[in-house]
Write a protein that holds these residues in place. Structure first.
Motif, PDB file in Angstrom:
ATOM      1  N   GLU A 140      -4.032   5.063  -0.297  1.00 54.34           N
ATOM      2  CA  GLU A 140      -3.760   3.772  -0.944  1.00 54.34           C
ATOM      3  C   GLU A 140      -2.946   3.957  -2.223  1.00 54.34           C
ATOM      4  O   GLU A 140      -2.021   3.180  -2.508  1.00 54.34           O
ATOM      5  N   LYS A 141      -3.243   4.978  -3.016  1.00 51.96           N
ATOM      6  CA  LYS A 141      -2.453   5.264  -4.204  1.00 51.96           C
ATOM      7  C   LYS A 141      -1.014   5.618  -3.849  1.00 51.96           C
ATOM      8  O   LYS A 141      -0.066   5.223  -4.528  1.00 51.96           O
ATOM      9  N   LEU A 142      -0.869   6.385  -2.769  1.00 55.67           N
ATOM     10  CA  LEU A 142       0.482   6.769  -2.339  1.00 55.67           C
ATOM     11  C   LEU A 142       1.301   5.556  -1.912  1.00 55.67           C
ATOM     12  O   LEU A 142       2.482   5.444  -2.231  1.00 55.67           O
ATOM     13  N   VAL A 143       0.671   4.652  -1.187  1.00 58.19           N
ATOM     14  CA  VAL A 143       1.396   3.454  -0.724  1.00 58.19           C
ATOM     15  C   VAL A 143       1.799   2.581  -1.903  1.00 58.19           C
ATOM     16  O   VAL A 143       2.924   2.044  -1.953  1.00 58.19           O
ATOM     17  N   LYS A 144       0.927   2.446  -2.876  1.00 61.30           N
ATOM     18  CA  LYS A 144       1.236   1.580  -4.024  1.00 61.30           C
ATOM     19  C   LYS A 144       2.279   2.202  -4.944  1.00 61.30           C
ATOM     20  O   LYS A 144       3.107   1.486  -5.518  1.00 61.30           O
ATOM     21  N   SER A 145       2.246   3.523  -5.107  1.00 60.78           N
ATOM     22  CA  SER A 145       3.157   4.168  -6.060  1.00 60.78           C
ATOM     23  C   SER A 145       4.495   4.562  -5.432  1.00 60.78           C
ATOM     24  O   SER A 145       5.547   4.400  -6.054  1.00 60.78           O
TER      25      SER A 145
END
Length: 322
Positions: A140-145
């Motif tokens: 989820e962090k990867l998708v948002k960043s």
């Protein structure tokens, strides 16, 4: 002779490895790294290489952890995680991932590609070993960043285990693939899957109508019949008697084979070992010849009368004159 040079130590370690003495090479390189810490980088790398090749993952990981310069590089992190996983230390591998993510998150660099690579590998590792919640947070962090498509796919796959609604929400962000509009996904999920058929028809050769029915276009393949070739002078109308089925067998294995009769008289005359008769016969013949020679001489001397010498003609004339 060269106390401050690492080359003799590396050569000696290579000799130990050639002699299948990896333990001595690891011990010698470790002592050199402790004695000369400012030149220990090359020795520790060689020790890690030798230990990994010899099947000692703990010693290899310890050697790499003592090199602070390459501690958080993606290649070093991947090697350390693989060594920890081989030795069964899953918690140590997770700790390595966490420290690498924290290091690259606080690093003041413009190129932040290393962080995305390590985060994606860490999420896949955690998902592999059953840590689905932590993997979901990383994806989820990867998708948002970074808005990475591979991370989005991993997020949907991970969320399907824990939160189906979240997976469906992120699924809508995926772009539809061209050519898949006429395929019913629900019908495909209910099927048992495709089955491999050897020498079966390919998908490109099958013609499908809009309603999904198959259009049958069977092309009858005409097999070409070739006339049989007969030997020269053979009449197929009058073939004659069939050939002997045993013509390919040796003569001794045929049913019509009859062995030659042996001469029993010759076998009866010849007795004893080989050459005995010939020697006896030759011995008897030689004895007969020797015995016959003196007897023949005696017989000839007894039967023939003594022959007196004739008087000369001169003496006979003198007697007649007197």
């Amino acid at each position: 002779m060269f106390p401050q040079s690492v080359t003799p130590v590396l050569l000696q370690a290579a000799v130990f490895v050639r002699e299948n003495k990896a333990g001595k090479a690891e011990e010698m390189l470790g002592k050199y790294a402790e004695r000369f810490p400012e030149k220990s980088k090359v020795a520790l790398l060689a020790r890690a290489q030798i230990a990994a090749a010899a099947g000692h993952p703990q010693i290899a990981s310890e050697s790499l952890l003592k090199i602070p310069d390459i501690q958080h590089m993606p290649a070093t992190v991947a090697t350390l995680v693989a060594l920890k996983e081989r030795s069964g230390d899953i918690d140590g591998a997770n700790a390595l991932f966490d420290s690498a993510i924290a290091y690259w998150s606080n690093a003041m660099t413009e190129d932040n590609n290393n962080l995305s690579v390590i985060m994606q590998e860490a999420a896949a590792f955690k998902l592999k070993h059953g840590q689905k919640e932590e993997a979901l947070n990383l994806f989820e962090k990867l998708v948002k960043s970074h808005n990475n498509i591979e991370a989005l796919v991993g997020l949907i796959q991970t969320a399907a285990y824990t939160d189906v609604e979240k997976a469906e929400t992120y699924e809508k962000k995926l772009k539809p693939l061209p050519g898949l509009t006429s395929i019913d996904v629900n019908a495909l999920e209910k099927t048992s899957g495709a089955k491999h058929v050897e020498n079966g028809p390919h998908l490109a050769n099958n013609n499908l109508e809009p309603n999904g029915t198959k259009v049958s276009k069977e092309k009858a393949k005409k097999k070409r019949k070739r006339k049989p070739r007969y030997p020269k002078g053979f009449d197929p109308a009058n073939p004659g008697p069939p050939p002997d089925p045993e013509r390919w067998l040796p003569k001794r294995e045929r049913s019509s084979y009859r062995p030659k009769r042996k001469d029993k008289r010759a076998a009866a005359q010849i007795r004893g070992s080989q050459g005995a008769v010939a020697k006896e016969a030759s011995g008897s013949n030689s004895g007969n010849v020797k015995s016959n020679q003196p007897s023949n001489a005696k017989a000839s001397s007894g039967s023939e009368p003594a022959v007196q010498p004739k008087a000369s003609s001169k003496s006979s004339r003198k007697k007649s004159r007197k």
